[in-house]
Design a protein around this motif. Structure first.
Motif, short mmCIF file in Angstrom:
data_model
loop_
_atom_site.label_atom_id
_atom_site.label_comp_id
_atom_site.label_asym_id
_atom_site.label_seq_id
_atom_site.Cartn_x
_atom_site.Cartn_y
_atom_site.Cartn_z
N ARG A 12 1.17 -1.43 -0.36
CA ARG A 12 -0.03 0.03 -0.22
C ARG A 12 0.93 1.05 0.38
O ARG A 12 0.42 2.27 -0.18
N ILE B 195 4.26 2.45 -1.21
CA ILE B 195 5.22 2.61 -1.85
C ILE B 195 5.47 4.39 -1.82
O ILE B 195 6.66 4.78 -1.88
N HIS B 196 4.37 5.18 -1.78
CA HIS B 196 4.48 6.50 -1.85
C HIS B 196 3.99 7.00 -0.80
O HIS B 196 2.97 7.21 -1.03
N ASN C 251 2.85 10.24 0.89
CA ASN C 251 2.97 11.01 0.77
C ASN C 251 1.12 10.76 -0.07
O ASN C 251 0.29 11.30 0.00
N VAL C 252 0.84 9.47 -0.95
CA VAL C 252 -0.49 8.80 -0.68
C VAL C 252 -0.95 8.35 -0.52
O VAL C 252 -0.96 6.35 0.69
N GLN D 203 -5.64 3.96 -0.78
CA GLN D 203 -6.85 3.63 -1.10
C GLN D 203 -7.47 2.83 -1.35
O GLN D 203 -6.94 1.61 -1.31
#
Lengths: 387, 385
Positions: free
Chosen positions: A22, A24-25, A27-28, A31
């Protein structure tokens, strides 16, 4: 004990895999996290051919399977009994080869080669398998293990060996009674191929130096061709240092100052000798993993090839080599987290030094060692910091 | 006219040279095909089913796009190991040489656009240097509309094939008299034939119906005339495929008014640059399309329109689709069809069904949002070989 530890590691590991997917980024925001709840879907599993081999092979493979089960690795084995010393029960070469070709990965124990053939054939089963799949490059990564005290430490070298030609051509004949000739074949094509493999390996793994091991001062044409191919290939890799060393000097350097070596590329027989020598320096046949590569498949097998048949059924063999092979296998099939987990667990057990098999000076059995590794399975550290 | 006649006389020999290159000796290659770069075969970097591929992130948005590619490849389990070579734009030619050597070793590269900052006439464009050195004589851009992307034209499916090493990009310019600069456009029959043959072979392989040659032979009667003549001659060998030709200015007009009449288009270097940018603009901009460069031995994959995007670098708004689809092309070229389909499918779903669009397509999503959604689709479709 094993049951508890298995469950603990499962509980610890599974949620982390999900979160790993879920975030890896960072800042995301994740979802619809519910979508990939289960980590084990049918299509996600990897099939792998398994050849337990002779001697203690089956015991070692059993401990790897226990380890995989405990850590929930999504790998299914397709096992074949394959043996030269037991030809009646052995699977067909064709079946085994086609299975490996299909799965593209294989975990293999060591096959015993009898000193004389039952059928009067010169090729051993090992050689036949290698030739059938064109497994031309054997890679043995010899690395000092934590907690294993030996004469030298900080050894970290990779021995790359051509294993389809050279002295292993299986072309021998008695031209006159009492005179036997054994042909050593060296071809430019295969020499270039192995040289390029070595340099590509060095590039990929950020190594600095490649050493070609040869005996071109005596075999000026045969080994000379090998050496020239390596020299030519070296020109394409300006960032990697290239040096050459005669095999007798190389073995001496290996026992006196092994830290000088980085990647070594060798023809068939020299590679075999250097492999075993280097393995001896870091703890013997039980702790060194290796792999054989063709263009399309990889066979992971212990680096120094000994069946240890005198220990069959005694549960004294060291499964470290096989476990490290399994970790390499997982890296290769894009499951590096699992691979790292297994490698960390093995390192932890070795550096704690409480559970050791006989070859490393301990009293523990294969099973106890395996359980100790399973008990030390932990999700790898870098993951936690990322999440 | 004399030159044309001379070309005709050499025709037989040239046909021979293009066809039978693999069977010729080194001496023959050296002396009979001076335009084709000589190479000694190097074994492919394919070990245990994993390919080694050179990655040249380049400047501007290149590095961030490459990090997305690696992220997506990790989750898709694509069996590719990248050898990353950063090229410092201010550095002189050392690193570019190393990059070219690396591509020669690996055979395949994924590339962003490399900046050539210097205006100095001595320094040639690095991108052009790579293409010339590796003899990548074909550039292919596949312009296919994405459903769900706001664009001027719907359902486009064009194939733009461009000569990539000569023509206007021959880089032969000089000032013969003070105040008079001459720039040479070089067209050779060998290279024209290679392009034409590739175009028609491509059309045959992919069931395409028509090939259009784009030229300006009414003005440049000899150079573009040679290109046109060659394509007409090759067309005779492919009777199943319709061949026509169009002048570049008309072609641009037709492209914006009625682009559906085109199928496969082949052209010289500069026209190719123009036409592929026009076509990209028609279907939604520079952030969507990928380009492929092929030679006899090597292949380089890059975003279709060659822009560095320095202005939007580091802002997390660049469209990652172009580079991702270049990487998918690369997987297809390497034969990893399953992984290619997996990633392409995930990309299509993200763009067309979920409509996660970055700023350039009129959306509000960040680059990372797009990549995250692509990865989600990959994880959901659970194929892992």
């Amino acid at each position: 004990m094993s049951l508890i530890s298995r469950n603990i590691s499962k509980i610890l590991f599974q949620p982390c895999q999900i979160t790993a997917a879920r975030c890896i980024h960072s800042n995301v925001p994740p979802q619809n996290a519910a979508k990939s709840e289960s980590t084990e879907r049918e299509g996600n599993r990897i099939k792998c051919t398994l050849i337990p081999g002779d001697g203690v092979g089956p015991e070692l493979v059993a401990s790897v399977q226990a380890l995989f089960k405990a850590s929930g690795v999504p790998v299914d084995f397709e096992s074949y009994f394959f043996s030269e010393v037991n030809p009646t029960l052995s699977a067909n070469l064709e079946d085994v080869a086609s299975s490996i070709e299909r799965n593209r990965v294989c975990l293999k124990g060591i096959l015993a080669s009898p000193d004389f053939g039952y059928l009067g054939e010169l090729q051993t089963l090992n050689m036949k398998l290698r030739n059938a799949l064109d497994l031309y490059a054997n890679v043995v990564h010899v690395k000092s293990l934590p907690g294993v005290k030996r004469r030298h430490d900080n050894i970290d070298c990779v021995i790359i060996r051509e294993q389809t030609e050279g002295e292993y051509s299986a072309l021998e004949h008695e031209s006159v009674k009492g005179v036997v000739e054994c042909l050593k074949i060296v071809t430019a094509k295969k020499s270039q191929r192995i040289a390029k493999f070595a340099f590509d390996y060095a590039t990929k793994n950020k190594r600095k130096k490649v050493t070609a091991v040869h005996k071109a001062n005596i075999m000026k044409l045969g080994d000379g061709l090998f050496l020239r191919s390596c020299e030519e290939m070296a020109k394409l890799y300006p960032t990697i240092e290239f040096e050459k060393m005669i095999v007798d000097n190389c073995t001496m350097q290996m026992v006196s100052n092994p830290q000088q070596f980085d990647v070594m590329v060798t023809p068939n027989l020299y590679g075999n000798i250097v492999d075993n020598l280097a393995s001896g320096l870091v703890g013997g046949a039980g702790v060194v993993a290796g792999a054989s590569y063709s263009a399309n498949c990889v066979v992971f097998e212990p680096g120094a090839r000994h069946t240890f048949s005198e220990a069959v059924g005694k549960s004294v063999a060291n499964p470290t080599a096989m476990m490290l092979c399994a970790a390499k296998l997982l890296n290769h099939v894009n499951l590096p987290l699992y691979g790292q987990m297994i490698r960390d667990a093995v390192n932890k057990v070795l550096s704690d030094g409480k559970v050791r098999t006989k070859d490393l000076g301990g009293q523990s059995s294969t099973q106890e060692y395996t359980f100790a590794v399973i008990a030390n399975l932990k999700p790898p550290q870098p993951l936690k910091s990322k999440c | 006219m004399a030159t044309r006649i001379l070309f005709r006389r050499n025709k037989l020999m040239n046909i021979f040279s293009c066809r039978a290159q693999s069977t010729m000796s080194a001496f023959e290659i050296q002396h009979k095909t001076p335009l084709i770069k000589k190479t000694t075969p190097i074994p492919v970097a394919l070990y245990g089913g994993r390919h080694a591929v050179t990655m040249l992130p380049g400047g501007g948005i290149g590095p961030e796009l490459m990090s997305y590619v690696r992220e997506v490849f990790k989750y898709a389990g694509a069996p590719v190991d990248f050898e990353v070579i950063d090229i410092d734009p201010s550095d002189e030619s050392k690193q570019i040489e190393y990059a070219i050597t690396s591509i020669k070793r690996n055979g395949v590269a994924l590339k962003g656009n490399i900046e050539t900052k210097s205006e100095n006439t001595e320094v040639i464009s690095r991108n052009v240097a790579i293409r010339n050195e590796l003899d990548l004589y074909i550039n292919v851009v596949h312009c296919k509309s994405f459903p769900g992307v706001p664009a001027r034209q719907k359902d486009l499916d064009l194939m733009i094939i461009r000569q990539n090493t000569e023509g206007e990009y021959a880089m032969l310019e000089h000032e013969s008299v003070d105040g008079v600069v001459e720039s040479m456009k070089v067209v050779t029959e060998t290279n024209s034939e290679r392009v034409a043959r590739y175009a028609f072979d491509f059309a045959t392989r992919n069931g395409r119906k028509k090939v259009t040659t784009i030229h300006k032979a009414n003005i440049m009667k000899l150079s573009d005339g040679l290109f046109l003549d060659t394509s007409r001659r090759i067309a005779l060998e492919y009777p199943d495929i319709e061949h026509n030709d169009m002048i570049i200015d008309n072609c641009c007009m037709q492209l914006v008014s009625n682009p559906h009449q085109f199928d496969v288009m082949m052209m010289t270097n500069l026209y190719g640059s123009i036409v592929s940018n026009v076509a990209c603009g028609l279907i939604g901009g520079a952030g969507l399309l990928s380009g492929r460069n092929y030679g006899d031995h090597y292949a380089i994959f890059e975003p279709g329109t060659r822009n560095t995007g320095t202005a939007i670098a580091g802002k997390n708004i660049a469209n990652p689709i172009a580079m991702l689809s270049a990487s998918v092309d690369m997987l297809e070229h390497l034969g990893h069809l399953q992984h290619a389909n997996l990633i392409r499918g995930a990309m299509l779903k993200t763009i067309s069904d979920d409509r996660i669009h970055t700023l350039d397509l009129g959306g509000t999503a960040k680059s990372t949002d797009v990549v995250q959604r692509v990865i989600d689709h990959i994880l959901e479709s659970d194929i892992r070989p």
